[in-house]
Motif scaffolding. Structure first.
Motif, PDB file in Angstrom:
ATOM      1  N   GLY A 217       6.924   6.360  -3.954  1.00 44.60           N
ATOM      2  CA  GLY A 217       7.411   5.403  -4.945  1.00 44.60           C
ATOM      3  C   GLY A 217       6.409   4.365  -5.375  1.00 44.60           C
ATOM      4  N   GLY A 218       5.304   4.242  -4.642  1.00 53.83           N
ATOM      5  CA  GLY A 218       4.233   3.341  -5.050  1.00 53.83           C
ATOM      6  C   GLY A 218       4.681   1.901  -5.252  1.00 53.83           C
ATOM      7  N   LYS A 219       4.206   1.283  -6.335  1.00 53.85           N
ATOM      8  CA  LYS A 219       4.476  -0.126  -6.602  1.00 53.85           C
ATOM      9  C   LYS A 219       5.968  -0.388  -6.782  1.00 53.85           C
ATOM     10  CE  LYS A 219       0.039  -0.877  -8.937  1.00 53.85           C
ATOM     11  NZ  LYS A 219      -0.595  -1.248 -10.223  1.00 53.85           N
ATOM     12  N   ARG A 220       6.644   0.521  -7.472  1.00 52.29           N
ATOM     13  CA  ARG A 220       8.072   0.320  -7.708  1.00 52.29           C
ATOM     14  C   ARG A 220       8.836   0.231  -6.383  1.00 52.29           C
ATOM     15  NH1 ARG A 220      11.396   1.434 -12.117  1.00 52.29           N
ATOM     16  NH2 ARG A 220       9.676   2.492 -13.186  1.00 52.29           N
ATOM     17  N   MET A 221       8.520   1.136  -5.453  1.00 59.43           N
ATOM     18  CA  MET A 221       9.198   1.111  -4.162  1.00 59.43           C
ATOM     19  C   MET A 221       8.777  -0.097  -3.342  1.00 59.43           C
ATOM     20  SD  MET A 221      11.392   2.218  -2.087  1.00 59.43           S
ATOM     21  CE  MET A 221      11.898   3.740  -2.909  1.00 59.43           C
TER      22      MET A 221
ATOM     23  N   GLY B  73       0.789  -1.224   0.000  1.00 63.25           N
ATOM     24  CA  GLY B  73       0.000   0.000   0.000  1.00 63.25           C
ATOM     25  C   GLY B  73       0.817   1.268   0.000  1.00 63.25           C
ATOM     26  N   LEU B  74       2.118   1.181  -0.236  1.00 59.60           N
ATOM     27  CA  LEU B  74       2.945   2.387  -0.273  1.00 59.60           C
ATOM     28  C   LEU B  74       2.365   3.400  -1.253  1.00 59.60           C
ATOM     29  CD1 LEU B  74       6.569   0.933  -0.111  1.00 59.60           C
ATOM     30  CD2 LEU B  74       5.699   2.786   1.323  1.00 59.60           C
ATOM     31  N   PRO B  75       2.211   4.650  -0.847  1.00 63.92           N
ATOM     32  CA  PRO B  75       1.615   5.659  -1.727  1.00 63.92           C
ATOM     33  C   PRO B  75       2.560   6.058  -2.854  1.00 63.92           C
ATOM     34  CG  PRO B  75       2.404   6.682   0.286  1.00 63.92           C
ATOM     35  CD  PRO B  75       2.575   5.198   0.481  1.00 63.92           C
ATOM     36  N   ASP B  76       1.981   6.607  -3.896  1.00 65.57           N
ATOM     37  CA  ASP B  76       2.779   7.035  -5.044  1.00 65.57           C
ATOM     38  C   ASP B  76       3.801   8.095  -4.663  1.00 65.57           C
ATOM     39  OD1 ASP B  76       1.399   5.294  -6.655  1.00 65.57           O
ATOM     40  OD2 ASP B  76      -0.021   6.798  -7.387  1.00 65.57           O
TER      41      ASP B  76
ATOM     42  N   ASP C 116      15.175   7.406  -0.154  1.00 64.50           N
ATOM     43  CA  ASP C 116      13.817   7.043  -0.570  1.00 64.50           C
ATOM     44  C   ASP C 116      13.392   5.739   0.109  1.00 64.50           C
ATOM     45  OD1 ASP C 116      13.763   9.282  -2.157  1.00 64.50           O
ATOM     46  OD2 ASP C 116      14.187   8.202  -4.026  1.00 64.50           O
ATOM     47  N   TRP C 117      14.294   4.764   0.146  1.00 68.03           N
ATOM     48  CA  TRP C 117      13.996   3.486   0.816  1.00 68.03           C
ATOM     49  C   TRP C 117      13.766   3.713   2.298  1.00 68.03           C
ATOM     50  CZ3 TRP C 117      17.370   1.263   4.496  1.00 68.03           C
ATOM     51  CH2 TRP C 117      17.070  -0.052   4.889  1.00 68.03           C
ATOM     52  N   TRP C 118      14.580   4.565   2.922  1.00 66.57           N
ATOM     53  CA  TRP C 118      14.452   4.845   4.349  1.00 66.57           C
ATOM     54  C   TRP C 118      13.098   5.481   4.653  1.00 66.57           C
ATOM     55  CZ3 TRP C 118      13.719   8.811   7.799  1.00 66.57           C
ATOM     56  CH2 TRP C 118      14.123   8.602   9.113  1.00 66.57           C
TER      57      TRP C 118
END
Length: 225
Positions: free
Chosen positions: A97-101, A91-94, A188-190
């Motif tokens: 990064g959304g799906k890619r993240m 469910g990470l928001p866009d 971004d990952w953090w």
């Protein structure tokens, strides 16, 4: 990061096991083999079996990596807490990064890795052309122009001569932009891990696991300089 033994599946009244978000992700994806079920795009109906083969192949080509989902751990049971963690990652928001993240977070956790922020990398000026001969290795040069000079002979006379102007082309390796890109990727990952941590804590849906406030270092390169 050292992973402890899998969480027990019995004894619901026992104390919850506390893990930081990175350890919890690695437990879910690496130990429990949780699958990342990504939401369907708005233009795909829920009829049939979800993602069509054409869509999956298209997304793999666009994202440049394999999409998890559609397969469950064979011959085993995936802990429900691991499924909650996987659903939260999906469910990470866009804005983060959304799906890619989500795919990146899951794949790194499954491999037990942290994003490569190029520790110890320092830009160095190096020649782009390197030549070798009997005297060893040396930088190569290219002709960048010519110049006319007057040369005086031993007899006192002089003459004009055209000489080549040589230069040694150089570059920086690794390039500062490469290091900056690695740092941005880590940050971004953090931030994505922070969002997952907050979601798991606020959701309160984990039964045997408790996600703590512990996080990886925000900017590890600052402490390594």
């Amino acid at each position: 990061m050292t992973l402890h033994r899998p969480i027990g599946r019995v004894g619901a009244r026992s104390a919850k096991r506390a893990l930081g978000v990175q350890a919890a992700l690695e437990w879910a994806f690496r130990i429990e083999k949780a699958q990342l079920e990504l939401p369907m795009p708005p233009d795909v109906t829920e009829e049939g079996f979800g993602f069509g083969l054409e869509y999956v192949l298209l997304q793999r080509a666009v994202l440049g990596c394999k999409i998890d989902g559609g397969q469950h751990k064979i011959g085993g049971y995936t802990h429900e807490d691991a499924e909650v963690i996987a659903a939260t990652v999906a469910g990470l928001p866009d804005s983060l990064g959304g799906k890619r993240m989500a795919i990146r977070v899951a794949e790194l956790a499954r491999a037990g890795l942290t994003p490569d922020w190029m520790p110890g990398a320092v830009p160095r000026c190096v020649p782009t052309i390197v030549k070798q001969n009997q005297h060893g290795t040396h930088a190569g040069a290219i002709v960048v122009g010519t110049e006319r000079i007057r040369v005086r002979s031993s007899g006192g006379s002089s003459a004009w001569k055209t000489v080549e102007i040589l230069a040694c082309p150089v570059t920086f390796s690794p390039h500062p932009h490469q290091i900056e890109a690695a740092w941005r990727g880590y940050e971004d990952w953090w931030q994505a891990l922070g969002w997952v941590r907050e979601g798991l804590i606020a959701g309160g849906m984990l039964r045997e696991l408790e996600v703590t406030m512990a996080m990886p270092k925000m900017r590890p390169w600052e402490g390594s300089r």
